[in-house]
Design a protein around this motif. Sequence first.
Motif, short mmCIF file in Angstrom:
data_model
loop_
_atom_site.label_atom_id
_atom_site.label_comp_id
_atom_site.label_asym_id
_atom_site.label_seq_id
_atom_site.Cartn_x
_atom_site.Cartn_y
_atom_site.Cartn_z
N ALA A 1 26.90 24.07 -22.77
CA ALA A 1 25.56 24.60 -23.77
C ALA A 1 25.41 23.65 -24.71
CB ALA A 1 26.00 25.94 -24.35
N LYS A 2 26.19 22.51 -25.02
CA LYS A 2 25.85 21.55 -25.95
C LYS A 2 24.82 20.40 -25.59
CE LYS A 2 30.43 21.75 -28.35
NZ LYS A 2 31.59 21.27 -28.66
N GLY A 3 24.61 20.51 -24.11
CA GLY A 3 23.22 19.67 -23.83
C GLY A 3 23.96 18.50 -22.91
N HIS B 1 26.36 15.53 -24.62
CA HIS B 1 27.54 15.90 -24.81
C HIS B 1 28.37 16.00 -23.21
CE1 HIS B 1 31.49 18.24 -25.48
NE2 HIS B 1 30.92 19.01 -24.43
N HIS C 1 31.29 13.26 -21.90
CA HIS C 1 32.48 13.95 -21.16
C HIS C 1 32.57 13.28 -20.18
CE1 HIS C 1 35.67 16.96 -20.81
NE2 HIS C 1 35.28 17.16 -19.51
N ASP D 1 31.60 21.85 -22.77
CA ASP D 1 30.85 22.89 -23.14
C ASP D 1 29.44 22.56 -22.69
OD1 ASP D 1 29.92 25.41 -23.74
OD2 ASP D 1 29.95 24.90 -25.96
#
Length: 901
Positions: A413-415, A418, A422, A411
């Motif tokens: 949007a988690k910054g 993250h 990943h 995601d």
Amino acid sequence: MDIATCLKSLLVAIQQYRDSRTVQHTAQLQKQVEDLSGLKCDGLLSSGQFLPTECVSGLVELAGSPSTSPALTSAIISLLAQLGSDDASREVLHSSFNLTSTLAAVIHHHGNTPGDPLVLQCLQVLQKLTYNTRTFQFSNYIRELIGFLLTSIQSQNEDVVMPCLGLLANLCRDNPSVQSHIKSMENVRQLYRTLINFLAHNSLTVVIFTLSILASLTLNEKVGEKLFEAKNIHQTFQLVFNIIVNGGGTLTRKYSVDLLIDLLKSPKVADYLSRYQHFSACVSQVLGLLHLKDADSAATVLQLLLSMCSVAALRSQLCAVVFRPAGAKLRAASHRQAGEQNGGRKAECGLALVQWLSSPVEGAEKCSLQTLQLLTELLEESLGAESVSESTLSFVEMLLPVALGLLKGLDPAKGDAHLRKHCHRLTHVCTLLLTAPPLCCRDATRSLVSSQVSAQLCLSQVETLLSCCHSNSPLTCLPPVSSNNLSQLCAEALLKVLELMSRLRQQVQDMETGFYRMLQDQRTVTPLSLALTSHRREHVQTGLALLLEATPLPDFPALVLGESIAANNAYRQREAELSAKRVAVQEVPPPRMSSSMTDASSGNKSVSNLVEKLQTGMELQEPTKDSPLSEIIDVYEQKLAGFASKESRLQDLLEAKALALSQADRLIAQYRLQRAQAEAEARKLACLLKDAERRREDLQGELGNQVLEVERSRADMEELLQHNARLQRDSEEHQTLKGAYNALLNSRFTETERLLKELQAAHISLSKQNDTLRKNHEALQLHKDKITSELQEREAEIKSLQLEVEKKNRDVAGRQFLMERNDKSCKCLHAEVDVLRKELNKTEQARKDVSIKASSLELQKSQLESKLKQKEDELNKHSAMIAMIHSLSSGKLKSDVNLSL
């Protein structure tokens, strides 16, 4: 109070304390330090901000000052230890702020009282700070620290022995300079003896610290060869594995793992471990720690297993333990309990590894990456064999869904954190599928991979990574350093996914179409150009392989790729030039900046003055002169344009000087830190100079003593030469005697060997006689038994006859009594009495015959018993002879043979 306000107050208190070290300023500074200690400051140092850096620099300077009070120093050290709670912060404190040398200076100033709480606190913080970091012995006060540690260890003060051993183990590990310094010391042998005595300590932590120090100092020397030889190394293995499995604290477990990793660097010890009979059982128990759901313990275990994978002989045994089939040990009902306790844990080793891939435990991300690396090594070893077991295939079938599940959940949007996590995870998962070539090359495992991996999954990952790598993405709007790192991570993960798609494009539906479509996407140019211009070999090889696949495609943006590669090269060249310019700017003195700003402001004022003069000049010239106004305006417009261009140049210069000013501020901060270090170094050099002068005077006195000792040594040398000549003569006589002794020994040996052969022949003949006598003895024994049975029968018959004779005697007596009573009245019966007398005579004769036979049988019995006793005596003599022969034959290799029988 927030952290920023607290840091500002602390910085003000530090400056006030520097200016005036009064009691009030000391109490205020200590209060500010305690207030900051009560706040949560995780990651404050690793952020790289200016305010925390200034505060920590000032605190380190005050802690290293001898004039600072012990209470304030203790509070500062506690705060610094709290700030260095994570690995990144500890690295900053060690490398940037040189906290190790500062704490060593504190210990040096208070080293006269080793039991001082401040010294113990510094030792504990130093042990945490120097773990897995290298400290050079030439740093400030490090040599003094090493001397203090050795003195404290040899004094065997229980209060400081354990932290001193742990700190010395950290300093010696993977640090050749410290190791050579300790080995060059005069009392190193005494140190070795003290450490060897500590191996019998009742604390396992002390034993592990001691073994770690000995392994660092003596592993490749004679002392280490004796200490870690084949006889002792198995006990060390058992001790280390017991501590790892049964605990003793997380610290002890970490040092045990580090010790085993250090020992594995020696080929001899690695070979001993590969032949250790309990290795598989110990590894199974170690893998059982993965069930505890403790991230620190799991990371330690996985680090140990990864180091074992570097040894080829151990890697195959690890595969046998991890991929052991689970069903064979748990089917039999009679072994169910043992299977649940031992076999069940072994069977669940691989399952525990898979569970750590997606564990929700805090801090499990590092364990997940280590597990992926470990499984990559093990699968490469196991699947690279000629035949793959069913248990390995079933493990791969269980592993693939979990590993591919790690690719989901990205995601943006988690910054950034993250995204970084990943990308690391995605890179390791693809490496697991690509680095172990058999996983995607063998038909059985390739079918498993192709059945689990879908084209949609890979395409979604590529699309997300491309959006993150693209220049218009908001994720790349970061500071320059982090942006470069993040883009590099995304590019690396993207190339791994594309390489996996290339490997599976023939087996997975729609994979080939999606793969070629992504290669023709212009957004792929950026990561591909980064790979082709990378300094890492594997990235360049991956980029070239993808380029070979993409070049024949019609819509591949080759021109854009060339421009991107050229831009990357130009950017690197520009970075090199800017780095050179930064060095030049740093050499410019600060006063030049203020003068340039003055020049710029004066330039602006001169332009405004010129405009005013122009206006006033035009007003004055209008009534007097009749020259054309347009020509005058053109001349002044040209001058104004020149002044405007000059103003723009001055403005650019002003911006450059402002940038240089900000750089100068950073240089001032660095200069303060360097000045503190230089002052400490100067104090240290002054002490060293005094020590050198004192030592020079001592050496002059020692030189005179050495001259006298040389003269005495010459006299001793002459005596030794004479003694050597005498010893030489004695040696020659010894050689002569030795030759005579060998000749005599050989003659005795041949004579003894001849006698031995004769005795062996006699032994063989006596053995045959013994067999014959044994057979005769058995025959006589049977004959004796037979005669004994006959005698018993005859005795029974004699007894029966005696009974009959007695009965008849009673009858005769009765009849005589009747005859005497009836003699007068029964004269008529005389004839019958005569007949009865005849019968009585016959019976008496028969009784006499029976008694004669019984006496003859008794005589025969006595004769047979005498013969039997003679045979037994002969048999005992033969047995004694046989025993003597056996004793003689068993001692045939002895130097002296007893020849008397």
